[in-house]
Design a protein around this motif. Structure first.
Motif, PDB file in Angstrom:
ATOM      1  N   SER A 218       0.838  -1.200   0.000  1.00  0.00           N
ATOM      2  CA  SER A 218       0.000   0.000   0.000  1.00  0.00           C
ATOM      3  C   SER A 218       0.873   1.251   0.000  1.00  0.00           C
ATOM      4  O   SER A 218       1.987   1.266   0.536  1.00  0.00           O
ATOM      5  CB  SER A 218      -0.925   0.016   1.226  1.00  0.00           C
ATOM      6  N   ARG A 219       0.360   2.315  -0.583  1.00  0.00           N
ATOM      7  CA  ARG A 219       1.109   3.571  -0.649  1.00  0.00           C
ATOM      8  C   ARG A 219       1.403   4.115   0.735  1.00  0.00           C
ATOM      9  O   ARG A 219       2.492   4.625   1.002  1.00  0.00           O
ATOM     10  CB  ARG A 219       0.325   4.590  -1.477  1.00  0.00           C
ATOM     11  N   THR A 220       0.427   4.007   1.647  1.00  0.00           N
ATOM     12  CA  THR A 220       0.608   4.545   2.996  1.00  0.00           C
ATOM     13  C   THR A 220       1.717   3.825   3.736  1.00  0.00           C
ATOM     14  O   THR A 220       2.576   4.450   4.373  1.00  0.00           O
ATOM     15  CB  THR A 220      -0.704   4.433   3.785  1.00  0.00           C
ATOM     16  N   LEU A 287       1.853   9.838   9.510  1.00  0.00           N
ATOM     17  CA  LEU A 287       1.383   8.566   8.955  1.00  0.00           C
ATOM     18  C   LEU A 287       1.081   7.567  10.067  1.00  0.00           C
ATOM     19  O   LEU A 287       0.108   6.807   9.987  1.00  0.00           O
ATOM     20  CB  LEU A 287       2.443   7.998   8.007  1.00  0.00           C
ATOM     21  N   GLY A 291      -2.513   8.117   9.051  1.00  0.00           N
ATOM     22  CA  GLY A 291      -2.571   7.311   7.830  1.00  0.00           C
ATOM     23  C   GLY A 291      -2.719   5.830   8.078  1.00  0.00           C
ATOM     24  O   GLY A 291      -3.521   5.156   7.407  1.00  0.00           O
ATOM     25  N   LEU A 295      -5.662   3.263   6.970  1.00  0.00           N
ATOM     26  CA  LEU A 295      -5.329   2.115   6.128  1.00  0.00           C
ATOM     27  C   LEU A 295      -5.849   0.817   6.743  1.00  0.00           C
ATOM     28  O   LEU A 295      -6.382  -0.044   6.027  1.00  0.00           O
ATOM     29  CB  LEU A 295      -3.801   2.033   5.951  1.00  0.00           C
TER      30      LEU A 295
END
Length: 367
Positions: A218-220, A287, A291, A295
């Motif tokens: 995942s980008r996060t 994050l 984030g 997620l």
């Protein structure tokens, strides 16, 4: 050499230092291992093949580094990571002495090619017979690093080590030609040259917690790991500035990169570098707080997966706090021209000594 003290902004570390309770017995056991690998000689009878004398080895306080970064590790896991930390520093100091200080790029390439033979993850591959302390150390570690619970790390960990040793040759080539990396390219390169891609393994080793596989791409999560690794390597550049730039004549350092890429004098590049490290740590914190919980909800992680992820991230926070503490006080990063911790300290009003011979664009420091 006359030194100019540069006032620095505060180097931020929001996480408290925690110390592994098994620290007291760590140094002697691992010194025995380092001596058996040929890395350490007796102070009274030095060996030309050894990398450190006993006093040099003890002064690095690698036992503190390991116990500070992995406060929750069990004794066997702590000992294993300590040996890996010793090996990484042994490679660094051996490479600097044998190749960086001499400019021997052909020798560096040959040395690196041989090390690759010890990092083959395929079953049945036979490494060569070790001929120096660095090779003996990695050959021994390859027999220990991947117990069944960490077998999934074999390929990724060795790929990270391959990038680490390859980066040494690239750093040497940059220094020989005077090519300073551009800031845009430097951060991802520093993750490789710091072996930062091995740090998630160390956190898993310490906590016993594993990042859920379904969020790894995942980008996060990738952004969190990138910020985690950037703080490690870029902060190290600030701590080791004098050692790398003035002793090893290395151009691969964040302060030099900032000065060159932004066309600013060194006296401005130092606080700019610290601001960048702080910014990456703020990214990590944002994050971690916002984030990652989003997620986890979006990915439908089960309660036990969320708990494991939270444990791993807590271990990553401890890892950063331990590195920060080691950079602050370890003799490896203490200036010979000032009190302990002068090169790198968190807090307002700290000073980083800059040699009078250092010249940046604009002529703010002069030869």
């Amino acid at each position: 050499m006359t030194m100019h003290a540069v006032e620095l902004p505060e180097l931020w570390m929001p996480h408290p230092l925690r110390v592994n309770r098994h620290l007291p017995g760590l140094r002697a056991e691992s010194e025995t291992w380092a001596r058996a690998m040929g890395m350490v000689s007796d102070d009274r009878r030095s060996s030309r093949h050894a990398i450190w004398t006993r006093s040099q080895f003890q002064a690095m306080t690698v036992d503190q580094l390991t116990a500070w970064t992995l406060p929750d590790a069990a004794p066997a896991d702590l000992r294993l990571n300590h040996r890996f930390n010793i090996w990484a520093l042994a490679w660094d100091d051996y490479f600097a002495s044998a190749f960086k200080r001499t400019g021997d790029i052909q020798g560096a390439q040959e040395f690196t090619a041989r090390l690759h033979a010890f990092l083959r993850p395929e079953d049945g591959a036979r490494p060569p017979e070790p001929v120096n302390a660095v090779e003996r150390g990695i050959a021994d570690l390859q027999q220990q690093l991947f117990p069944p619970r960490l077998a999934h790390w074999r390929r990724e960990f060795n790929q990270a080590l391959a990038r680490y040793i390859d980066a040494g040759v690239e750093e040497l080539a940059n220094s020989r030609t005077g090519r300073v990396p551009h800031l845009i390219d430097y951060a991802p390169f520093r993750r490789e040259s710091f072996a930062a891609h091995t740090a998630p393994y160390s956190v898993e080793l310490s906590t016993g917690a594993r990042i859920p596989e379904r969020i790894l791409s995942s980008r996060t999560l990738r952004a969190l790991l990138a910020a985690f690794m950037d703080v490690m390597g870029l902060a190290n550049d600030i701590a080791s500035y004098d050692r790398e730039v003035h002793e090893e004549h290395d151009v691969n350092n964040l302060v030099v990169v900032m000065a060159t890429s932004l066309a600013i004098p060194l006296r401005k590049a130092v606080p700019a570098a610290i601001h960048l490290v702080n910014s990456r740590l703020r990214d990590f914190e944002r994050l971690r707080r916002d984030g990652i919980p989003r997620l986890a909800r979006r990915s439908g992680l089960r309660h036990e997966e969320r708990a494991e992820l939270e444990t791993w991230i807590g271990g990553a926070c401890s890892f950063l706090a331990g590195l920060h503490a080691w950079y602050t006080g370890a003799p490896r990063y203490v200036s010979a021209d000032g009190p302990p911790g002068q090169r790198y300290r968190g807090g307002t009003g700290t000073c980083l000594p800059i040699p009078a011979s250092a010249v940046g664009p604009g002529g703010d420091t002069q030869q």
